[in-house]
Design an enzyme around this catalytic site. Structure first.
Site, PDB file in Angstrom:
ATOM      1  N   LYS A  83      -3.008   6.495  -6.000  1.00 34.05           N
ATOM      2  CA  LYS A  83      -2.678   5.218  -5.349  1.00 34.05           C
ATOM      3  C   LYS A  83      -3.885   4.544  -4.681  1.00 34.05           C
ATOM      4  O   LYS A  83      -4.007   3.322  -4.712  1.00 34.05           O
ATOM      5  CB  LYS A  83      -1.566   5.422  -4.323  1.00 34.05           C
ATOM      6  CG  LYS A  83      -0.199   5.681  -4.958  1.00 34.05           C
ATOM      7  CD  LYS A  83       0.873   5.775  -3.890  1.00 34.05           C
ATOM      8  CE  LYS A  83       2.249   5.883  -4.493  1.00 34.05           C
ATOM      9  NZ  LYS A  83       3.303   5.760  -3.492  1.00 34.05           N
ATOM     10  N   ASP A 101       6.529   0.008  -1.842  1.00 32.50           N
ATOM     11  CA  ASP A 101       7.427   0.977  -1.177  1.00 32.50           C
ATOM     12  C   ASP A 101       8.155   0.340   0.015  1.00 32.50           C
ATOM     13  O   ASP A 101       9.334   0.597   0.246  1.00 32.50           O
ATOM     14  CB  ASP A 101       6.641   2.200  -0.697  1.00 32.50           C
ATOM     15  CG  ASP A 101       6.209   3.082  -1.851  1.00 32.50           C
ATOM     16  OD1 ASP A 101       6.871   3.049  -2.911  1.00 32.50           O
ATOM     17  OD2 ASP A 101       5.211   3.797  -1.700  1.00 32.50           O
TER      18      ASP A 101
END
Ligand code: ATR
Length: 288
Positions: free
Chosen positions: A74, A110
């Site tokens: 990420k 998210d």
């Protein structure tokens, strides 16, 4: 970085991670592709860290229109991007990549996924987030930016990480109050909170539970555990027994996936109601 293939090519997207076999993203995106009757594919892409930087541009040249990115890529993915959304910039990490006019864009969805499952809160409420890792960072940022909370307490085993997260968030969202505390102090901070969030692995299958006494919690409190294995953690069972509203991580998982789908395939991923059942069955948690 743009695909040389024409619009006649079947668009490909996928999830890059290492390992990747556990990822539920191919199942979820495959369900939407089939439901919508799209000519598209979404595939798991196991990619070791040493190959990540070369893999992304190489795959984009072969017809991939974008990717999800999961552990451990990420941060590396954010570094590869030409353009980051403001929330991805604040996170320093991305989970969604796509191309626009030859430039690689990245977003961190998210927090969006977390909020998509959360009922609207009255403005000026207080919340507590347990944990101070990557998930907590995305959730605290989303809560502070968009949920109208006036104060967020972050309780973590390592208090220093909670303090660092509070300081970072105070820079980004100065109108919200942040307070750090050790995990053991969370119990005494619950009484005036209308949102209680667990972002730690406590309560996950094979892990010890997160033990909180919720008898004196605000009766309107929402208890949101972002774990989805099991679907109902010991914390959520305690919350239900106390008559509180509960939420698990499945809706967040579905919500974080939808922005990428829309970017890559040009159509919104429908929430058909089948997604949670599909994921629950795949996880083997139907009886939890
Ligand atoms: P994620 O990306 O899922 O948030 P992470 O960044 O590794 O994962 O963060 C894990 C979080 O769970 C941290 O807040 C961690 O606490 P520490 O910062 O003190 O490590 C918390 N956590 C994990 N195992 C824990 C345990 N056994 N007890 C308490 N907290 C735990």
């Amino acid at each position: 970085m743009t695909s040389p293939l024409t619009s006649q090519a079947v668009p490909l997207a996928g999830v890059l991670g290492w390992p990747i076999s556990h990822s539920l993203s191919p199942l979820l995106h495959g369900h939407w592709i089939e439901h919508l009757g799209l000519k598209a594919h979404y595939v798991p892409l196991g990619c070791p860290p040493s190959a990540f930087q070369e893999a992304v541009p190489a795959l984009l040249k072969t017809g991939f229109v974008g990717f999800n990115v999961t552990v451990p890529h990420k941060e590396a993915a954010a570094n590869l991007c030409d353009v980051l959304t403001s929330r991805a910039e604040a996170m320093g990490s991305v989970n969604t990549l796509w191309c626009e006019e030859g430039r690689l864009h990245g977003d961190s969805t998210d927090g969006l996924g977390f909020l998509s499952a959360l009922p609207a809160l009255a403005p000026g409420q207080n919340g507590v987030v347990i944990g101070a890792g990557g998930s907590a960072k995305a959730i605290v940022y989303a809560l502070a930016q968009e949920a109208g909370l006036s104060h967020i307490t972050i309780a973590n085993r390592s208090t220093g990480k909670a303090e660092a997260l509070c300081n970072a968030m105070a820079q980004h969202v100065p109108h919200v109050g942040f307070e750090a505390m050790p995990l053991e102090a969370a119990q005494n901070a619950l009484h005036d909170k209308t949102l209680i969030v667990n972002t730690t692995s406590l309560g996950m299958t094979g892990q010890p539970p997160l033990v909180l006494d919720l008898q004196d919690a605000d009766p309107n409190a929402i208890v949101y555990d972002i774990i989805y294995t099991p679907a109902q953690t010991p914390l959520l069972k305690t919350a239900q027994a106390a008559g509180l509203t509960t939420m698990n991580g499945l809706a967040m998982l579905i919500g974080q996936a939808r922005p990428g789908f829309a970017r890559w395939f040009g159509v919104d991923a429908p929430v058909t109601g089948q997604e949670e059942d599909l994921l629950t069955t795949a996880l083997g948690t139907a009886s939890d």
